[in-house]
Design a protein around this motif. Structure first.
Motif, PDB file in Angstrom:
ATOM      1  N   ARG A 245       0.860  -1.186   0.000  1.00 62.05           N
ATOM      2  CA  ARG A 245       0.000   0.000   0.000  1.00 62.05           C
ATOM      3  C   ARG A 245       0.898   1.238   0.000  1.00 62.05           C
ATOM      4  O   ARG A 245       1.763   1.375   0.860  1.00 62.05           O
ATOM      5  N   VAL A 246       0.684   2.126  -0.941  1.00 66.25           N
ATOM      6  CA  VAL A 246       1.501   3.341  -1.047  1.00 66.25           C
ATOM      7  C   VAL A 246       0.703   4.536  -0.557  1.00 66.25           C
ATOM      8  O   VAL A 246      -0.383   4.831  -1.066  1.00 66.25           O
ATOM      9  N   VAL A 247       1.229   5.184   0.461  1.00 67.40           N
ATOM     10  CA  VAL A 247       0.637   6.417   0.976  1.00 67.40           C
ATOM     11  C   VAL A 247       1.565   7.561   0.584  1.00 67.40           C
ATOM     12  O   VAL A 247       2.652   7.720   1.140  1.00 67.40           O
ATOM     13  N   GLY A 248       1.156   8.328  -0.430  1.00 71.81           N
ATOM     14  CA  GLY A 248       1.992   9.374  -0.982  1.00 71.81           C
ATOM     15  C   GLY A 248       1.808  10.715  -0.326  1.00 71.81           C
ATOM     16  O   GLY A 248       1.156  10.843   0.720  1.00 71.81           O
ATOM     17  N   LYS A 249       2.367  11.735  -0.945  1.00 71.58           N
ATOM     18  CA  LYS A 249       2.433  13.067  -0.340  1.00 71.58           C
ATOM     19  C   LYS A 249       1.064  13.618   0.021  1.00 71.58           C
ATOM     20  O   LYS A 249       0.859  14.107   1.139  1.00 71.58           O
ATOM     21  N   ASN A 250       0.116  13.576  -0.906  1.00 71.96           N
ATOM     22  CA  ASN A 250      -1.194  14.171  -0.635  1.00 71.96           C
ATOM     23  C   ASN A 250      -1.896  13.475   0.521  1.00 71.96           C
ATOM     24  O   ASN A 250      -2.491  14.122   1.392  1.00 71.96           O
ATOM     25  N   TRP A 251      -1.834  12.141   0.528  1.00 73.27           N
ATOM     26  CA  TRP A 251      -2.465  11.385   1.609  1.00 73.27           C
ATOM     27  C   TRP A 251      -1.771  11.677   2.939  1.00 73.27           C
ATOM     28  O   TRP A 251      -2.414  11.819   3.977  1.00 73.27           O
ATOM     29  N   LEU A 252      -0.447  11.752   2.908  1.00 72.49           N
ATOM     30  CA  LEU A 252       0.291  12.071   4.133  1.00 72.49           C
ATOM     31  C   LEU A 252      -0.146  13.415   4.700  1.00 72.49           C
ATOM     32  O   LEU A 252      -0.358  13.562   5.910  1.00 72.49           O
ATOM     33  N   ASP A 253      -0.272  14.408   3.837  1.00 72.23           N
ATOM     34  CA  ASP A 253      -0.707  15.734   4.287  1.00 72.23           C
ATOM     35  C   ASP A 253      -2.084  15.652   4.940  1.00 72.23           C
ATOM     36  O   ASP A 253      -2.345  16.317   5.958  1.00 72.23           O
ATOM     37  N   ASP A 254      -2.977  14.823   4.375  1.00 73.61           N
ATOM     38  CA  ASP A 254      -4.316  14.657   4.954  1.00 73.61           C
ATOM     39  C   ASP A 254      -4.238  13.993   6.328  1.00 73.61           C
ATOM     40  O   ASP A 254      -4.949  14.381   7.263  1.00 73.61           O
ATOM     41  N   VAL A 255      -3.344  12.980   6.447  1.00 70.41           N
ATOM     42  CA  VAL A 255      -3.181  12.301   7.736  1.00 70.41           C
ATOM     43  C   VAL A 255      -2.644  13.269   8.785  1.00 70.41           C
ATOM     44  O   VAL A 255      -3.135  13.306   9.927  1.00 70.41           O
ATOM     45  N   PHE A 256      -1.637  14.048   8.412  1.00 70.74           N
ATOM     46  CA  PHE A 256      -1.066  15.022   9.354  1.00 70.74           C
ATOM     47  C   PHE A 256      -2.148  15.979   9.869  1.00 70.74           C
ATOM     48  O   PHE A 256      -2.150  16.353  11.045  1.00 70.74           O
ATOM     49  N   GLU A 257      -3.054  16.355   9.004  1.00 66.49           N
ATOM     50  CA  GLU A 257      -4.101  17.295   9.383  1.00 66.49           C
ATOM     51  C   GLU A 257      -5.205  16.599  10.184  1.00 66.49           C
ATOM     52  O   GLU A 257      -5.635  17.093  11.232  1.00 66.49           O
ATOM     53  N   THR A 258      -5.652  15.448   9.718  1.00 68.34           N
ATOM     54  CA  THR A 258      -6.779  14.754  10.355  1.00 68.34           C
ATOM     55  C   THR A 258      -6.441  14.276  11.762  1.00 68.34           C
ATOM     56  O   THR A 258      -7.286  14.328  12.673  1.00 68.34           O
ATOM     57  N   TYR A 259      -5.196  13.819  11.965  1.00 68.03           N
ATOM     58  CA  TYR A 259      -4.804  13.238  13.251  1.00 68.03           C
ATOM     59  C   TYR A 259      -3.890  14.165  14.061  1.00 68.03           C
ATOM     60  O   TYR A 259      -3.200  13.717  14.971  1.00 68.03           O
ATOM     61  N   LYS A 260      -3.918  15.459  13.745  1.00 67.48           N
ATOM     62  CA  LYS A 260      -2.941  16.389  14.347  1.00 67.48           C
ATOM     63  C   LYS A 260      -3.060  16.521  15.860  1.00 67.48           C
ATOM     64  O   LYS A 260      -2.110  16.945  16.524  1.00 67.48           O
ATOM     65  N   ASP A 261      -4.207  16.172  16.421  1.00 70.82           N
ATOM     66  CA  ASP A 261      -4.386  16.307  17.870  1.00 70.82           C
ATOM     67  C   ASP A 261      -4.244  14.976  18.600  1.00 70.82           C
ATOM     68  O   ASP A 261      -4.517  14.886  19.795  1.00 70.82           O
ATOM     69  N   GLU A 262      -3.832  13.952  17.876  1.00 69.23           N
ATOM     70  CA  GLU A 262      -3.696  12.633  18.499  1.00 69.23           C
ATOM     71  C   GLU A 262      -2.225  12.290  18.700  1.00 69.23           C
ATOM     72  O   GLU A 262      -1.345  12.790  18.000  1.00 69.23           O
ATOM     73  N   ALA A 263      -1.990  11.408  19.671  1.00 72.13           N
ATOM     74  CA  ALA A 263      -0.620  10.966  19.954  1.00 72.13           C
ATOM     75  C   ALA A 263      -0.655   9.509  20.383  1.00 72.13           C
ATOM     76  O   ALA A 263      -1.574   9.092  21.102  1.00 72.13           O
ATOM     77  N   PRO A 264       0.314   8.725  19.968  1.00 76.02           N
ATOM     78  CA  PRO A 264       0.335   7.308  20.350  1.00 76.02           C
ATOM     79  C   PRO A 264       0.782   7.138  21.796  1.00 76.02           C
ATOM     80  O   PRO A 264       1.567   7.947  22.324  1.00 76.02           O
ATOM     81  N   ALA A 265       0.309   6.092  22.450  1.00 79.25           N
ATOM     82  CA  ALA A 265       0.790   5.784  23.797  1.00 79.25           C
ATOM     83  C   ALA A 265       2.227   5.300  23.706  1.00 79.25           C
ATOM     84  O   ALA A 265       2.575   4.549  22.788  1.00 79.25           O
ATOM     85  N   PRO A 266       3.098   5.729  24.633  1.00 77.13           N
ATOM     86  CA  PRO A 266       4.509   5.283  24.597  1.00 77.13           C
ATOM     87  C   PRO A 266       4.665   3.771  24.566  1.00 77.13           C
ATOM     88  O   PRO A 266       5.641   3.255  24.015  1.00 77.13           O
ATOM     89  N   ALA A 267       3.677   3.058  25.100  1.00 78.18           N
ATOM     90  CA  ALA A 267       3.769   1.594  25.138  1.00 78.18           C
ATOM     91  C   ALA A 267       3.735   0.973  23.745  1.00 78.18           C
ATOM     92  O   ALA A 267       4.156  -0.175  23.557  1.00 78.18           O
ATOM     93  N   ASN A 268       3.250   1.737  22.756  1.00 79.19           N
ATOM     94  CA  ASN A 268       3.194   1.218  21.393  1.00 79.19           C
ATOM     95  C   ASN A 268       4.558   1.209  20.703  1.00 79.19           C
ATOM     96  O   ASN A 268       4.753   0.518  19.698  1.00 79.19           O
ATOM     97  N   ALA A 269       5.497   1.993  21.194  1.00 75.41           N
ATOM     98  CA  ALA A 269       6.786   2.179  20.513  1.00 75.41           C
ATOM     99  C   ALA A 269       7.623   0.905  20.536  1.00 75.41           C
ATOM    100  O   ALA A 269       7.405   0.001  21.350  1.00 75.41           O
TER     101      ALA A 269
END
Length: 504
Positions: free
Chosen positions: A116-140
């Motif tokens: 699955r290829v997520v290119g520039k335009n999709w990345l920009d949408d992800v950055f905007e849509t999920y900008k207020d979310e953060a992963p739990a440190p336990a996921n790292a």
């Protein structure tokens, strides 16, 4: 040391500090956190039960770094793939790695890949849509999890995925901070593409110390005017590159302390640093420390280092590559597996926590190159070298030998003596074949300043010097003079291109 926590600290305490600069693009630590958190949240949502590695495709775009950190925060190793890599090789990496996702801040046009290829335009949408979310440190990723996987050339023609765990990388970065006098908030040169592990030498030490990466791309390097204009604006404190790249820069007279007044550290890895190049650098940058290092990708960038000063230059024509970092060991083994005596040449074997866990999906190749010594991981490098009172000297690849007219010889030994000549600035030896056998040696040379009117006079003088050091069968039959030696995308001498040019 927890790398992600250290980088996070700068993102919270100094969000406006520049983390990455490439041409006119800027990325602050605050933006790095926001982008990587958002993308990590999306990855976790889309691939919650899947820890397969993620390919990241591009060149020097700032978003590349955000993608790397997002993968790791989401519990996935990343695979850096430079845009210069041929499509067939990218396909082989995708197939070998088992990756299901590719992130690219540069393109969407990678339809030939089985991922699955997520290119520039999709990345920009992800950055905007999920900008207020953060992963739990336990996921790292955790200590023994892969942090990144870098693909290197394989002898079979298939690329090999070198697995570098979080513990491997933390061992390397801790050593860099302890032994190389790196300070908070410095500007690091980023010359090597991310698919070449030399880039790790500037990327993570810079991020962990709140520094700024100043990137120069392959197009700049191809246009020296653009390259030196960028360097003049950079305020670089820490220079990281291959010796070949520095030697190319030394051909520009203005490449000196006046262009880069803040440089205090030169870090070299990936190739042999010649005595001549180090001497010129000390003359041009008298306030800077020149550090020579050594290490294969399989041992996390580098494991030895030494400062090259005037005393070292005068003592050794062939420069040592340094003393081993404190948590690792270097052994020199004979062909039968026993250890050599001090000063005796053999194969360099690296033991310790920097050593990779092996090649991804290639158990046979892993078993051939990796072993254990006293319960610790060990890597048989295939490099020749020797230890003298704990100081390591590199003598080239064991497989970088040829047999010419019945004589076995190491091409790098000839190159070393050529580079030591007063008439030579840089040199590469090419073995030329005829009827599937090596027929003669060709020396491709960038000459130093000289007073000879004709090339054959210069050749005669170089031959005369070599004849006092090397047996006659090791002296090249033909000499070719050039203004520059072509480089690969990784900043190393491009021997394949040279060979194709001279045999056409």
């Amino acid at each position: 040391m927890n790398l992600l926590e250290q980088i996070e600290k700068w993102s919270i305490e100094t969000p406006d500090r520049l983390a990455f600069v490439w041409r006119d693009e800027r990325l602050t630590f605050g933006q790095l956190k926001q982008y990587s958190d958002a993308l990590a949240a999306w990855i976790i949502k889309e691939y919650e039960q899947d820890a397969s590695p993620i390919m990241v495709y591009g060149h020097m775009q700032p978003e590349m770094v955000a993608c790397f950190l997002a993968c790791v925060k989401a519990g996935h190793a990343y695979i850096p793939v430079d845009a210069s890599i041929p499509a067939e090789r990218v396909l082989r990496i995708a197939e070998n790695s088992g990756a299901k996702l590719l992130l690219s801040p540069t393109t969407d046009a990678l339809e030939y890949l089985p991922v699955r290829v997520v290119g520039k335009n999709w990345l920009d949408d992800v950055f905007e849509t999920y900008k207020d979310e953060a992963p739990a440190p336990a996921n790292a990723v955790k200590e023994s999890d892969n942090f990144y996987i870098i693909y290197t050339s394989g002898s079979t023609g298939n690329p090999k995925g070198v697995q570098i765990t979080s513990s491997c990388l933390e061992s390397f970065v801790s050593w860099m901070l302890e032994d190389f006098n790196l300070q908070t908030g410095q500007v690091f040169l980023n010359q090597a593409p991310f698919s070449f592990d030399l880039s790790v030498m500037d990327l993570y030490p810079s991020l962990v110390t709140g520094g700024t990466l100043w990137a120069v791309d392959k197009d700049m390097i191809a246009k020296p005017k653009d390259l030196f204009a960028s360097l003049a604006k950079s305020n670089i404190d820490v220079w990281t590159s291959t010796p070949s790249f520095a030697e190319m820069c030394l051909m520009e007279p203005s490449f000196s302390e006046s262009m880069l007044p803040n440089v205090r550290t030169f870090l070299f890895c990936g190739e042999v640093l010649s005595n001549n190049a180090a001497r010129h650098l000390l003359e041009r940058f008298p306030k800077a420390a020149i550090m020579n290092t050594y290490g294969p990708t399989e041992a996390t960038v580098a494991i030895t280092g030494i400062q090259i000063d005037q005393n070292v230059l005068e003592q050794y024509k062939s420069l040592p590559v340094g003393y081993c970092k404190s948590d690792c060991r270097v052994l020199i083994q004979k062909e039968d597996g026993t250890l050599t005596a001090d000063g005796e040449k053999g194969e360099i074997v690296i033991v310790g926590p920097s050593v990779s866990t092996g090649y991804l999906g290639s158990p046979e190749l892993t078993a051939k190159a990796f072993t254990t010594v006293d319960g610790e991981r060990a890597y048989k490098t295939g490099d020749a070298g020797y230890l003298q009172d704990g100081l390591l000297f590199y003598n080239g690849r064991l497989d970088f030998q040829i047999k010419l007219h019945g004589y076995r010889m190491e091409l790098e030994e000839i190159e070393h003596h050529l580079r030591s000549s007063q008439y030579v600035q840089n040199a590469v030896i090419l073995p030329i074949k005829k009827d599937e056998k090596y027929d003669y040696l060709l020396a491709v040379i960038i000459p130093a300043e000289h007073s000879f009117e004709k090339e054959f006079h210069l050749t005669s003088a170089i031959r005369k010097e070599l004849s006092t050091i090397l047996p006659n069968y090791m002296i090249p039959r033909k000499f070719m003079y050039q203004d520059a030696i072509p480089m690969t995308a990784n900043g190393k001498a491009d021997r394949k291109k040279l060979l194709s040019e001279v045999t056409e």
